[in-house]
Motif scaffolding. Structure first.
Motif: not given
Length: 432
Positions: A356-366
């Motif tokens: 839940d860190d604000p700097s985290v971005q989850l990559l989309p499915n691929g």
């Protein structure tokens, strides 16, 4: 006349029914034959697994129900499996995780291993034991160690003429990261030993990387087979091979095998053009958001490692606190930088609920290649474990933070593991 026509119709109907019956019998026979062969394949795979477990001296392994069924069903009853291919895949996956205690011409070949990594001299006894009494398909070990092998008849290794080109290859197994280790290690060993590295195909790497040491026409079936003993430990004996073509069987998971050819391996593991374009577009979108921006690739290995069989073998899974520690450590090493943590995982739901860190971005499915391309294009890396994340970190060549308890000390898995041989110096280990 009417009666004659009636009889003819009856005969035609009888003939049609007879033909249909013969077709039915033929099809049924073929189906039964196929099912019988499927059962035979199941038995073969079961025997392979039993032999592997026996020779590894790991009889106490607790297998999932799918494996237990396959090992214990003496009749090979196919109805007990979801399918033969499913069972075979599960056996392959299990062999992939087991420690292996038991399973082109224009390059400079003058490179040798650094003296800090390998001793270049052998005793006379070692030299003698190397080239004679070698059982095909088994490790070059003392006779007292060669037990329970299908081909136990000692035979001398065929020797090449002094001016003959010698080749070196390896056997792929597992998934992408495992394949990359095998490929890189074979290239490193071949260069050090003045041999030519060659593979019949690129397997899982072909659609992702621009590897070049491939020749589909080469026949390796009669080459001498050398086995690695410990899956993640640099084994010095593999740097002294008989003067013949050799195929190495093992995971070869040590950076020391290819330390002497790092530049060549980086060229070999260049992404194909399609993935390069996709990677550049994604990273440009993230990188244009802020000044002093740094991208940190995060690979979270969970998924099947949560299963009991993996836990019992000794695999560890990082929890939420590890990532908090890793994010804090990375920020301390990059003061004044705006960091985005790009996350890829086989358990994205867990990542969504726990990172839940604000700097985290989850990559989309691929695809596997897509995620590999994105993370390997980052500036630094955080990984929990596994060869997929390992290679991403090695190719990035920035700051690397890894989960230190991925292989639990004292476990079966730990027996074949050397921390110094597996993790390059400079990588930072953290615990939960």
């Amino acid at each position: 006349m009417t009666r004659l026509l009636f009889i003819r119709k009856k005969l035609k109907l009888f003939l049609v029914c007879g033909v249909l019956a013969l077709v039915y019998i033929s099809i049924s026979f073929r189906i039964l034959t196929f099912l019988k062969s499927e059962s035979l394949l199941v038995k073969i795979e079961r025997n392979k697994l039993e032999h592997f477990l026996w020779s590894s001296q790991h009889k106490d392994i607790h297998l999932p129900q799918t494996f237990q069924t396959g090992l214990n069903d003496e009749k090979g009853n196919k109805s007990k499996y979801l399918s033969n291919s499913s069972y075979t895949k599960n056996v392959t996956d299990l062999l992939h995780i087991l420690p292996l205690d038991n399973k082109l011409f224009n390059h400079d070949t003058t490179t040798q291993f650094p003296r800090s990594v390998v001793k270049t001299e052998r005793t006379q006894n070692e030299a003698n034991n190397t080239d004679v009494n070698v059982a095909r398909g088994s490790s070059r070990v003392d006779a007292r160690e060669q037990v329970h092998h299908n081909d136990s008849t000692p035979r001398a290794a065929p020797r090449a003429a002094s001016n003959e080109t010698l080749f070196l290859t390896g056997t792929y197994f597992g998934r992408l990261g495992n394949n990359m280790f095998i490929y890189a290690a074979v290239v490193g060993l071949a260069r050090a030993l003045k041999r030519v590295p060659i593979f019949k195909d690129g397997y899982l790497m072909s659609n992702i990387l621009q590897i070049s040491h491939v020749n589909r026409n080469i026949d390796t079936s009669k080459w001498l087979v050398e086995k690695q003993i410990k899956y993640a430990t640099f084994e010095q004996n593999l740097t002294n091979l008989p003067k013949t073509n050799v195929s190495i069987y093992g995971a070869l998971q040590s950076w020391k095998y290819f330390e002497n050819v790092q530049d060549e391996i980086r060229r070999e593991f260049t992404l194909n053009l399609t993935l390069q374009k996709e990677r550049d577009a994604v990273l440009a979108a993230y990188g244009s958001r802020r000044q002093n921006h740094v991208l940190v690739g995060v690979h979270v290995r969970r998924g099947d490692l949560l299963e009991e069989v993996y836990e019992r073998w000794g695999y560890g899974v990082a929890n939420k606190s590890f990532f908090a520690n890793a994010f804090h450590k990375m920020r301390s090493l990059l003061p004044g930088q705006n960091i985005t943590f790009l996350v890829s995982s086989d358990d994205m739901l867990w990542c969504k609920n726990n990172l839940d860190d604000p700097s985290v971005q989850l990559l989309p499915n691929g695809s596997t290649g897509y995620h590999f391309a994105i993370l390997s294009g980052c500036d630094h890396v955080i990984l929990t474990g596994g060869t997929f994340g390992w290679w991403i970190a090695w190719l990035v060549n920035g700051i690397t933070i890894y989960y230190e308890d991925f292989v639990r000390k004292g476990s079966n898995l730990y027996k074949g593991f050397s921390k110094e041989d597996y993790y390059p110096s400079g990588w930072i280990g953290l615990k939960n």
